[in-house]
Scaffold this active site. Sequence first.
Site, PDB file in Angstrom:
ATOM      1  N   ARG A 117     -10.432 -10.796  16.488  1.00 16.16           N
ATOM      2  CA  ARG A 117     -10.335 -12.102  15.791  1.00 16.16           C
ATOM      3  C   ARG A 117     -10.548 -11.991  14.283  1.00 16.16           C
ATOM      4  NH1 ARG A 117     -12.854 -14.070  20.521  1.00 16.16           N
ATOM      5  NH2 ARG A 117     -11.303 -15.169  21.778  1.00 16.16           N
ATOM      6  N   LYS A 138       0.052 -12.472   2.554  1.00 17.50           N
ATOM      7  CA  LYS A 138       1.017 -12.707   3.647  1.00 17.50           C
ATOM      8  C   LYS A 138       1.122 -11.422   4.447  1.00 17.50           C
ATOM      9  CE  LYS A 138       4.587 -16.042   2.409  1.00 17.50           C
ATOM     10  NZ  LYS A 138       6.012 -16.150   2.089  1.00 17.50           N
ATOM     11  N   GLU A 180      11.868  -6.019  -6.692  1.00 14.56           N
ATOM     12  CA  GLU A 180      10.848  -7.086  -6.701  1.00 14.56           C
ATOM     13  C   GLU A 180      10.258  -7.252  -8.104  1.00 14.56           C
ATOM     14  OE1 GLU A 180      10.551  -9.217  -4.411  1.00 14.56           O
ATOM     15  OE2 GLU A 180      10.501  -8.352  -2.389  1.00 14.56           O
ATOM     16  N   LYS A 223       3.004 -13.170  -9.739  1.00 15.54           N
ATOM     17  CA  LYS A 223       2.670 -13.501  -8.348  1.00 15.54           C
ATOM     18  C   LYS A 223       1.322 -14.215  -8.289  1.00 15.54           C
ATOM     19  CE  LYS A 223       3.066 -12.365  -3.678  1.00 15.54           C
ATOM     20  NZ  LYS A 223       3.677 -11.528  -2.658  1.00 15.54           N
ATOM     21  N   GLU A 233       1.974 -21.479   0.864  1.00 13.93           N
ATOM     22  CA  GLU A 233       3.396 -21.831   0.774  1.00 13.93           C
ATOM     23  C   GLU A 233       3.728 -23.242   1.236  1.00 13.93           C
ATOM     24  OE1 GLU A 233       5.951 -18.516   1.491  1.00 13.93           O
ATOM     25  OE2 GLU A 233       7.723 -19.771   1.529  1.00 13.93           O
ATOM     26  N   ARG A 237       5.217 -21.592  -3.838  1.00 15.22           N
ATOM     27  CA  ARG A 237       5.244 -20.199  -3.385  1.00 15.22           C
ATOM     28  C   ARG A 237       6.655 -19.826  -2.903  1.00 15.22           C
ATOM     29  NH1 ARG A 237       0.621 -16.499  -0.465  1.00 15.22           N
ATOM     30  NH2 ARG A 237       1.945 -14.669  -0.347  1.00 15.22           N
ATOM     31  N   ASN A 241      10.653 -16.424  -3.123  1.00 19.27           N
ATOM     32  CA  ASN A 241      11.740 -16.116  -2.214  1.00 19.27           C
ATOM     33  C   ASN A 241      13.083 -16.015  -2.944  1.00 19.27           C
ATOM     34  OD1 ASN A 241      13.176 -16.999   0.724  1.00 19.27           O
ATOM     35  ND2 ASN A 241      11.248 -15.875   0.753  1.00 19.27           N
ATOM     36  N   HIS A 244      16.003 -13.817  -1.783  1.00 14.93           N
ATOM     37  CA  HIS A 244      15.719 -13.377  -0.413  1.00 14.93           C
ATOM     38  C   HIS A 244      16.608 -14.043   0.643  1.00 14.93           C
ATOM     39  CE1 HIS A 244      12.316 -11.523  -2.348  1.00 14.93           C
ATOM     40  NE2 HIS A 244      11.864 -11.026  -1.214  1.00 14.93           N
ATOM     41  N   HIS A 248      17.544 -11.077   2.720  1.00 15.25           N
ATOM     42  CA  HIS A 248      17.058 -10.866   4.092  1.00 15.25           C
ATOM     43  C   HIS A 248      18.229 -10.769   5.073  1.00 15.25           C
ATOM     44  CE1 HIS A 248      12.620 -12.392   3.668  1.00 15.25           C
ATOM     45  NE2 HIS A 248      12.705 -11.079   3.557  1.00 15.25           N
ATOM     46  N   HIS A 260      14.399  -2.989   1.347  1.00 12.84           N
ATOM     47  CA  HIS A 260      14.137  -4.400   1.046  1.00 12.84           C
ATOM     48  C   HIS A 260      14.452  -4.788  -0.405  1.00 12.84           C
ATOM     49  CE1 HIS A 260      12.215  -8.306   1.383  1.00 12.84           C
ATOM     50  NE2 HIS A 260      11.509  -8.022   0.299  1.00 12.84           N
TER      51      HIS A 260
HETATM   52  N1  LIG Z   1       3.830  -9.537   2.468  1.00 11.64           N
HETATM   53  C1  LIG Z   1       4.618  -9.799   1.456  1.00 11.64           C
HETATM   54  O1  LIG Z   1       4.383 -10.727   0.663  1.00 11.64           O
HETATM   55  C2  LIG Z   1       5.833  -8.924   1.241  1.00 11.64           C
HETATM   56  C3  LIG Z   1       6.550  -9.013   0.040  1.00 11.64           C
HETATM   57  C4  LIG Z   1       7.618  -8.151  -0.156  1.00 11.64           C
HETATM   58  C5  LIG Z   1       7.962  -7.220   0.832  1.00 11.64           C
HETATM   59  N2  LIG Z   1       7.236  -7.167   1.988  1.00 11.64           N
HETATM   60  C6  LIG Z   1       7.544  -6.177   3.024  1.00 11.64           C
HETATM   61  O2  LIG Z   1       7.348  -4.871   2.469  1.00 11.64           O
HETATM   62  C7  LIG Z   1       8.137  -3.950   3.218  1.00 11.64           C
HETATM   63  C8  LIG Z   1       8.840  -3.014   2.276  1.00 11.64           C
HETATM   64  O3  LIG Z   1       7.878  -2.305   1.544  1.00 11.64           O
HETATM   65  P1  LIG Z   1       8.220  -0.874   0.899  1.00 11.64           P
HETATM   66  O4  LIG Z   1       9.482  -0.956   0.154  1.00 11.64           O
HETATM   67  O5  LIG Z   1       7.015  -0.421   0.215  1.00 11.64           O
HETATM   68  O6  LIG Z   1       8.620  -0.018   2.183  1.00 11.64           O
HETATM   69  P2  LIG Z   1       7.854   1.062   3.060  1.00 11.64           P
HETATM   70  O7  LIG Z   1       6.439   0.753   3.210  1.00 11.64           O
HETATM   71  O8  LIG Z   1       8.666   1.179   4.305  1.00 11.64           O
HETATM   72  O9  LIG Z   1       7.992   2.384   2.171  1.00 11.64           O
HETATM   73  C9  LIG Z   1       9.277   2.888   1.867  1.00 11.64           C
HETATM   74  C10 LIG Z   1       9.367   4.398   2.156  1.00 11.64           C
HETATM   75  O10 LIG Z   1       8.615   5.083   1.160  1.00 11.64           O
HETATM   76  C11 LIG Z   1       7.721   6.010   1.788  1.00 11.64           C
HETATM   77  N3  LIG Z   1       6.584   6.147   0.876  1.00 11.64           N
HETATM   78  C12 LIG Z   1       5.558   5.307   0.682  1.00 11.64           C
HETATM   79  N4  LIG Z   1       4.793   5.729  -0.320  1.00 11.64           N
HETATM   80  C13 LIG Z   1       5.330   6.885  -0.773  1.00 11.64           C
HETATM   81  C14 LIG Z   1       4.990   7.766  -1.818  1.00 11.64           C
HETATM   82  N5  LIG Z   1       3.977   7.539  -2.646  1.00 11.64           N
HETATM   83  N6  LIG Z   1       5.777   8.861  -1.994  1.00 11.64           N
HETATM   84  C15 LIG Z   1       6.869   9.085  -1.190  1.00 11.64           C
HETATM   85  N7  LIG Z   1       7.235   8.262  -0.204  1.00 11.64           N
HETATM   86  C16 LIG Z   1       6.472   7.159   0.000  1.00 11.64           C
HETATM   87  C17 LIG Z   1       7.409   5.386   3.116  1.00 11.64           C
HETATM   88  O11 LIG Z   1       6.953   6.357   4.024  1.00 11.64           O
HETATM   89  C18 LIG Z   1       8.765   4.813   3.496  1.00 11.64           C
HETATM   90  O12 LIG Z   1       9.581   5.827   4.040  1.00 11.64           O
HETATM   91  C19 LIG Z   1       9.089  -4.768   4.073  1.00 11.64           C
HETATM   92  O13 LIG Z   1       8.624  -4.774   5.400  1.00 11.64           O
HETATM   93  C20 LIG Z   1       8.981  -6.160   3.477  1.00 11.64           C
HETATM   94  O14 LIG Z   1       9.239  -7.174   4.416  1.00 11.64           O
HETATM   95  C21 LIG Z   1       6.186  -8.002   2.197  1.00 11.64           C
END
Ligand SMILES: NC(=O)c1ccc[n+]([C@@H]2O[C@H](COP(=O)([O-])OP(=O)(O)OC[C@H]3O[C@@H](n4cnc5c(N)ncnc54)[C@H](O)[C@@H]3O)[C@@H](O)[C@H]2O)c1
Length: 351
Positions: A117, A138, A180, A223, A233, A237, A241, A244, A248, A260
């Site tokens: 929890r 989020k 981003e 942000k 949101e 907020r 998006n 997106h 998306h 992404h």
């Molecule tokens: N919560 C939120 O507000 C929010 C906002 C934007 C995106 N997201 C989410 O974030 C995710 C995308 O994040 P991301 O782009 O970081 O992707 P990811 O976490 O999948 O990382 C991308 C790739 O980089 C590799 N990697 C990570 N750090 C590394 C490093 N230092 N050196 C070499 N390789 C490395 C990972 O293993 C992976 O293969 C999506 O799921 C998206 O929906 C969430």
Amino acid sequence: MVTISISASTPYEVVLDNQDRWIDSVDWSSYSMLWVVTDKHVESLYGESFRSTLNLTHSHVVSSVVEAGDASKSLSQLEQLVAEGLRHGCDRQTLIVAFGGGMIGDLAGFLASVYMRGVPYIQVPTTILAHDSAVGGKVAVNQPFAKNAIGSFYQPSGVYYNVSRLNTLPVQEVRSGLGELLKHAYLSRYVLESSFEDDLFLDLNENERLDWVSWLARGIRVKQTIVETDEREQGIRAWLNFGHTFGHALESVEAYRIPHGEAVLHGMVFAFLVSGDEVRAKRLFNWMRSNDVTPIDWQPFEHYVEKMMLDKKNRHGVIRFVLLRETITVESVQLEHLRHTFEQMKGWWER
Ligand SMILES: NC(=O)c1ccc[n+]([C@@H]2O[C@H](COP(=O)([O-])OP(=O)(O)OC[C@H]3O[C@@H](n4cnc5c(N)ncnc54)[C@H](O)[C@@H]3O)[C@@H](O)[C@H]2O)c1
């Protein structure tokens, strides 16, 4: 080193540095154990050294490693992690350490929100993109039909960046992170006292290595301003998006072949064209083209519409877009206009 204090229902600090000095600012004695959650890439690059660093502060560190990639952001993976946590003996005083990119931040953050929890967690981001995902609370996992369909708002106890780890990112992930960051640059015009949209383009076009501490801090300040006004949101907020709605849908149609942030870049060009801003659309498109952003594998328009129909901003079955006009608006857009925009953007890429 830059420290940004986020004022949320549970306030926390975001620290950006090029080493791990943040370790000394955490009161580790309040946690029974540390549970590091990471992915296989990050584990192979930094897992051992990171755990050794944590071991200097806490004697009980355990870890869980999942496959890299968004497929791990799933309910089945979450359940496996809960089982692992129980086997490790993680209790309510355990601190979860989300060590990785946005995928790990979302997965481990959601795990923290439901494990027994709710247990505390910190974000230790290793990607550029995670300057967005790690801030704002989020957290979510995906459902096969829709991204982030199962999630919650759950604030971390801290966000700690050591930007030296960004040096190992593959070029595609750098571009994705810039997606981003550029989004925050566009929003800065409306949210901060002064816009950094032009500065960022200038720096990107110089092709110089960006000073990540200062650039990520600028993105995070955008942000911060938005999530401090609207943590859950209910209103502005949704501005985050921007790009997106189509982004998306594109990710989903392409079965996550396009990362992404690159999908968001395409989505921002699309959104600028929807609002008739060809100047900004063209500037971004030209930058994307000259930097080899992954091109779209064009599918029939209807495939994207089907996915855009699932967007959380929609009302009464009408697709809505965040648009940057004089002010930022969230507008219903008719299908015929979307079709026209789609053909226009496709034409640019095929030229
Ligand atoms: N919560 C939120 O507000 C929010 C906002 C934007 C995106 N997201 C989410 O974030 C995710 C995308 O994040 P991301 O782009 O970081 O992707 P990811 O976490 O999948 O990382 C991308 C790739 O980089 C590799 N990697 C990570 N750090 C590394 C490093 N230092 N050196 C070499 N390789 C490395 C990972 O293993 C992976 O293969 C999506 O799921 C998206 O929906 C969430």
